[in-house]
Design an enzyme around this catalytic site. Structure first.
Site, PDB file in Angstrom:
ATOM      1  N   ASP A  37      39.877 -42.674  66.266  1.00 49.97           N
ATOM      2  CA  ASP A  37      41.000 -42.272  65.548  1.00 49.97           C
ATOM      3  C   ASP A  37      41.606 -41.153  66.309  1.00 49.97           C
ATOM      4  OD1 ASP A  37      38.723 -40.518  65.764  1.00 49.97           O
ATOM      5  OD2 ASP A  37      38.138 -40.589  63.627  1.00 49.97           O
ATOM      6  N   ASP A  52      32.047 -35.313  53.774  1.00 46.56           N
ATOM      7  CA  ASP A  52      32.374 -36.089  52.500  1.00 46.56           C
ATOM      8  C   ASP A  52      31.912 -37.688  52.895  1.00 46.56           C
ATOM      9  OD1 ASP A  52      34.277 -37.081  54.505  1.00 46.56           O
ATOM     10  OD2 ASP A  52      36.078 -36.257  53.349  1.00 46.56           O
ATOM     11  N   HIS A  90      32.976 -39.763  55.323  1.00 41.96           N
ATOM     12  CA  HIS A  90      33.660 -40.280  56.030  1.00 41.96           C
ATOM     13  C   HIS A  90      33.109 -40.851  57.480  1.00 41.96           C
ATOM     14  CE1 HIS A  90      35.714 -36.398  58.000  1.00 41.96           C
ATOM     15  NE2 HIS A  90      34.900 -37.024  58.892  1.00 41.96           N
ATOM     16  N   GLU A 137      38.625 -41.397  54.821  1.00 39.87           N
ATOM     17  CA  GLU A 137      38.231 -40.468  53.408  1.00 39.87           C
ATOM     18  C   GLU A 137      37.877 -41.281  52.412  1.00 39.87           C
ATOM     19  OE1 GLU A 137      37.743 -37.629  54.901  1.00 39.87           O
ATOM     20  OE2 GLU A 137      39.455 -36.459  55.330  1.00 39.87           O
TER      21      GLU A 137
HETATM   22  C1  F6R Z   1      35.675 -38.523  64.885  1.00 36.25           C
HETATM   23  C2  F6R Z   1      35.253 -39.156  63.529  1.00 36.25           C
HETATM   24  C3  F6R Z   1      34.747 -38.140  62.394  1.00 36.25           C
HETATM   25  C4  F6R Z   1      33.839 -37.309  62.819  1.00 36.25           C
HETATM   26  C5  F6R Z   1      33.022 -36.874  61.660  1.00 36.25           C
HETATM   27  C6  F6R Z   1      31.962 -35.705  61.882  1.00 36.25           C
HETATM   28  O1  F6R Z   1      36.316 -39.271  65.928  1.00 36.25           O
HETATM   29  O2  F6R Z   1      35.364 -40.150  63.826  1.00 36.25           O
HETATM   30  O3  F6R Z   1      34.221 -39.294  61.667  1.00 36.25           O
HETATM   31  O4  F6R Z   1      32.602 -38.279  63.545  1.00 36.25           O
HETATM   32  O5  F6R Z   1      33.943 -36.011  61.158  1.00 36.25           O
HETATM   33  O6  F6R Z   1      32.343 -34.668  62.802  1.00 36.25           O
HETATM   34  P1  F6R Z   1      31.104 -33.668  63.401  1.00 36.25           P
HETATM   35  O7  F6R Z   1      30.387 -34.472  64.567  1.00 36.25           O
HETATM   36  O8  F6R Z   1      32.330 -32.595  64.100  1.00 36.25           O
HETATM   37  O9  F6R Z   1      30.523 -33.013  62.600  1.00 36.25           O
END
Ligand code: F6R
Length: 264
Positions: A67, A137, A139, A144
């Protein structure tokens, strides 16, 4: 799902490095899907060390990031482009033409662009190993809650929770982006192997919902129940809300004995 519960973030990261480094050694032209965020930072640090000290070779590896924010300049320190350069790509011998990160500043049709990102993945032969984190959440990527379980790469509006979680790193007068381009859940599920990393109590609820509750578009990570080769690497804190932790530990032990290749 194979659920591996480690004592700490350090141990979880060590296991992740072992898995990713082995995958690169076994298949030097590995097509790897990568995540940003705080969870894989230690994995990336250690891959850099293995490259420097042991010559781990990324010269044929092809990467696809999950992403990127929409509308944030690629050279902004909080862009996922900058993150990947700073934490991994600038320090290993991956070739720039083998690196793919969605272009959050695409000027033409975003749906055409997203279709072209999918085509790039398909043309490369698909993703061999997809590294994922998980949001509070639930994701994965930036899919989302309510994202279709069949979704493909597309623009996605971020929840307020995700915007707040991402606020750190942006200046007090800066508004963090409220949308991103993300691989879809359907895209992610096509990866041959998936490795999801989760650390800390803030992730415990999302992990439990993803693993022990029915598959639902309200918790994107629950879609991983449909994938045949997913490993969840958790630390104690992230596993705290699981009801059957003891059983998962026994399954991991049994796998070590009966089906060790499943542990990569
Ligand atoms: C980022 C991504 C997100 C993160 C998730 C956890 O490229 O795809 O799904 O992996 O938001 O983020 P952290 O590791 O910062 O808790």
């Amino acid at each position: 799902m194979l659920i591996l519960i480690k004592e700490s973030y350090a141990e979880l990261s060590r296991e992740a490095v072992r898995i990713v480094a082995n995958a690169v050694r076994r298949k030097p032209e590995l097509r790897i899907g990568l995540a940003t965020g705080s969870t894989p930072l230690e994995l990336y640090r250690e891959l850099v060390r293995l490259h420097r000290e042991e010559g781990l070779d990324f010269s044929r590896v092809v990467s696809f990031n999950l992403d990127e924010y929409i509308g944030l300049p690629a050279d902004h320190p909080q862009s996922f482009h900058s993150y990947m350069r700073r934490n991994l790509f600038d320090h290993i011998n991956i070739r720039s033409e083998n690196v793919h990160i969605p272009d959050g500043n695409w000027r033409g049709s975003l749906s055409d662009y997203c279709a072209s990102y999918e085509a790039l993945i398909a043309h490369a032969g698909g993703i061999d190993l997809q590294v994922l984190g998980i949001g509070k959440d639930g994701h994965i990527g930036l899919n989302e809650p309510t994202s279709s379980l069949a979704s493909r790469t597309r623009p996605k509006t971020l929840t307020q929770q995700t915007i707040e979680d991402n606020r750190k790193g942006f200046g007090p007068n800066e508004q963090p982006p409220d949308a991103a381009i993300t691989m879809g859940i359907g895209t992610i599920l096509e990866a041959r192997r998936i490795l999801l990393l989760a650390s800390g109590t803030a992730k415990a609820k999302a992990v439990a919902l993803a693993v022990e509750e029915p598959i639902t578009a309200s918790v994107s990570a629950s879609a991983l129940q449909l994938h045949g080769d997913t490993t969840l690497l958790l630390d104690q804190e992230a596993s705290a809300d699981l009801r059957h932790g003891d059983y998962y530990r026994r399954v991991a032990e049994g796998t070590r004995r009966l089906n060790p290749e499943r542990l990569w």
